[in-house]
Each structure stands twice: as structure tokens, then as C-alpha cells.
Scaffold this motif. Structure first.
Motif, PDB file in Angstrom:
ATOM      1  N   UNK A  26      47.127 -65.665  24.678  1.00  0.00           N
ATOM      2  CA  UNK A  26      47.649 -64.330  24.966  1.00  0.00           C
ATOM      3  C   UNK A  26      49.101 -64.226  24.499  1.00  0.00           C
ATOM      4  N   UNK A  27      49.488 -63.012  24.152  1.00  0.00           N
ATOM      5  CA  UNK A  27      50.867 -62.703  23.778  1.00  0.00           C
ATOM      6  C   UNK A  27      51.288 -61.507  24.618  1.00  0.00           C
ATOM      7  N   UNK A  67      48.457 -58.727  24.204  1.00  0.00           N
ATOM      8  CA  UNK A  67      47.633 -58.738  22.997  1.00  0.00           C
ATOM      9  C   UNK A  67      46.914 -60.082  22.963  1.00  0.00           C
ATOM     10  N   UNK A  68      45.637 -60.068  22.673  1.00  0.00           N
ATOM     11  CA  UNK A  68      44.835 -61.288  22.713  1.00  0.00           C
ATOM     12  C   UNK A  68      44.828 -61.992  21.363  1.00  0.00           C
ATOM     13  N   UNK A  69      44.687 -63.303  21.395  1.00  0.00           N
ATOM     14  CA  UNK A  69      44.669 -64.117  20.181  1.00  0.00           C
ATOM     15  C   UNK A  69      43.593 -63.641  19.215  1.00  0.00           C
ATOM     16  N   UNK A  88      44.529 -68.304  30.655  1.00  0.00           N
ATOM     17  CA  UNK A  88      45.933 -68.089  30.286  1.00  0.00           C
ATOM     18  C   UNK A  88      46.529 -66.913  31.036  1.00  0.00           C
ATOM     19  N   UNK A  89      45.750 -65.848  31.213  1.00  0.00           N
ATOM     20  CA  UNK A  89      46.235 -64.703  31.979  1.00  0.00           C
ATOM     21  C   UNK A  89      46.437 -65.067  33.445  1.00  0.00           C
ATOM     22  N   UNK A  90      45.516 -65.830  33.979  1.00  0.00           N
ATOM     23  CA  UNK A  90      45.660 -66.298  35.359  1.00  0.00           C
ATOM     24  C   UNK A  90      46.925 -67.156  35.498  1.00  0.00           C
TER      25      UNK A  90
END
Length: 282
Positions: A26-27, A67-69, A88-90
Motif C-alpha cells: 500500500x501507498x 493506492x494499492x500496489x 499492510x492496511x491493518x
């Protein structure tokens, strides 16, 4: 000899940078001040889609725009893709101590928001799900069984093997069903074409494998669902959402009339009003 050494250093450096990019599922861009709001876009879509909403919110909320990879020009990651995105968001929420955050997610982003709401380690305030289901695969695939959905399938191989012209034709066809506006359809098509092809193909596999219907029983926070009426019609949409979300104790269902999947593009003013009302409610 000196030049050889410099070349080796440059090569190692470039590989290192690439590896770092690969390791980012994630970005996140952060703007504004106030209670945290995490905005997760749909499949292939960059976080920029939330810009009109962010402009409305950033004076009162701290906006975390995801924004997702593999999408929006971001580097792809190794598979499985979606489990890494979810984790990753968690981790991001825990690391940044985003207590009582609200998550707004569209399509895949709404499904991710639902998954995050089931996680005991994080405490969210509420989630807003925009035209998203807990088990999209169950709606799309006859005799749905997540165990039977694999990367190495004839359909996936066909998509990976498509030349650019054939894939552009596919993207054009898909985009026409996602918005009622020609300009939005063009933008959606371009997002599909800009996506990393492998992430597009295998990412859908991850997406369709995910089934959160039983996990809905673990959600206790307020959930608002904004669903598009087109192209299936209001009654079929209500029936689909009732079936998929029947294990959710309580939720606020809002139907977006005269809108297809990209509600924020088809009914922008109405959408902004709905989100702001939900955020201000207790």
C-alpha cells in the motif's frame, strides 16, 4: 576497474530500490487534520479518485488516501496480493495508532474495509462501503467454492496472453458497465490499462476467493452501504445486498439512483453529501 565497481554499486542500488518498492503493498498520502478517515479505492483505481471528497473533508478530518500496489503507477508486489494488502492496511492502522478511524472503501476497497472491521486488534469508528460485497466471487461464479479459484486457470492465462489491442478492447467493454458517463468510462478504461497486468489478473483471483459472509457476524461498529441501482435495477440490487449481508447485525442501506458502480463519478454532488452526513452522524 573503477568503472566496473561503480556499475556494480549502481546495479545493487537499483535492485535495492526495486525490492523496497516491491515490499509496499500500500501507498498512503496523508492530508488534513482531525479524526482519521482512511479512503481505499477500488480495483485498478488510484487514490486520486477520492480528491473531490478529500477537499470537502480535509478541514475537519485527517485523510489517509490509499493506492494499492500495481495500480496508479505503483510497483507490483509478489503474490498472493490481496492478503498482503489487507495485512499492510491493518499494520498501518496499528502502527499509526489510528484509533476510532472511519474507513471509506469503494468496490474492492469496501470489501477490504469490511475485512478490517472484523479484525479484533483494531478499533474503528465506522465503515462506509460503496458498491461492494463481502463475497463478490459468490455472485459472479456458479457453484462458488474459494478452494477452486486458482491463479493457474485457462481464463487467467488467456488474459495474460492478450496483446495490448485485445486487452484494450476488454477494458473498454468493462468500463462501459461501470459508469453512465462517457468521460468516466474513458477514465476507468485508462486505469485498467495502466494497471500492472499480472496484478490485474491474479488480483481478481484473490478478490474472488475472499468470502467474508460468515465474518460479518464479528462486526459490531456502524456500517453504511451505498449501492448503485444500475444496471440491474433497485429491486435486484436490494435483494443481492440483503442476501450477502444477512449475517451483519445492523447496517444503513442507501440506494444511489441513476448511478452505476462508480457512484462518486456518476452522482458526485449527491455522493459527497451522503458521505458527509454519515461521517457527522453518531
Amino acid at each position: 576497474m573503477k568503472n566496473v565497481i561503480l556499475l556494480c554499486i549502481a546495479f545493487v542500488f537499483s535492485v535495492s530500490i526495486y525490492a523496497q518498492n516491491e515490499s509496499q503493498p500500500i501507498h498512503v498520502k496523508v492530508t488534513g487534520k482531525g479524526n482519521p478517515v482512511i479512503l481505499i479505492p477500488g480495483f485498478t483505481v488510484p487514490g486520486d479518485i477520492w480528491n473531490p471528497l478529500v477537499k470537502k473533508l480535509e478541514n475537519n478530518y485527517e485523510c489517509h488516501i490509499v493506492t494499492l500496489a500495481g495500480f496508479g503507477g505503483k510497483a507490483p508486489i509478489e503474490f498472493p496480493w490481496l492478503p498482503k494488502v489487507n495485512q499492510s492496511l491493518k499494520n498501518y492502522i496499528v502502527k499509526n495508532d489510528l484509533q476510532n478511524a472511519t474507513i471509506i472503501g469503494h468496490s474492492l476497497g469496501g470489501t477490504i474495509a469490511t475485512w478490517l472491521a472484523t479484525q479484533k486488534e483494531i478499533k474503528l469508528s465506522k465503515i462506509i462501503v460503496v458498491d461492494a460485497l463481502p463475497a463478490s466471487g459468490a455472485l459472479m461464479i456458479p457453484n462458488f467454492n474459494p478452494e477452486n479459484i486458482v491463479y493457474e486457470s485457462p481464463y487467467n492465462k488467456q488474459q495474460l496472453a492478450m496483446d495490448d489491442a485485445a486487452f484494450a478492447q476488454l477494458a473498454t467493454g468493462m468500463s462501459k458497465g461501470m459508469s453512465l458517463k462517457a468521460s468516466a468510462q474513458e477514465q476507468i478504461k485508462n486505469w485498467i490499462l495502466q494497471a500492472d497486468r499480472k496484478t490485474y489478473v491474479y488480483g481478481y483471483t484473490d478478490y474472488f476467493k475472499l468470502d467474508l459472509r460468515e465474518d460479518l457476524k464479528n462486526i459490531s461498529i456502524p456500517v453504511s452501504i451505498i449501492a448503485a441501482s444500475k444496471p440491474y435495477g433497485s429491486e435486484m440490487v436490494k435483494q443481492t445486498y440483503n442476501n450477502q449481508y444477512k449475517n451483519l447485525k445492523n447496517y444503513n442501506f442507501i440506494l444511489a439512483e441513476n448511478s452505476a458502480h462508480f457512484i462518486m463519478l456518476d452522482q458526485p454532488s449527491w455522493f459527497l453529501e451522503q458521505v458527509q452526513m454519515i461521517l457527522s452522524s453518531k
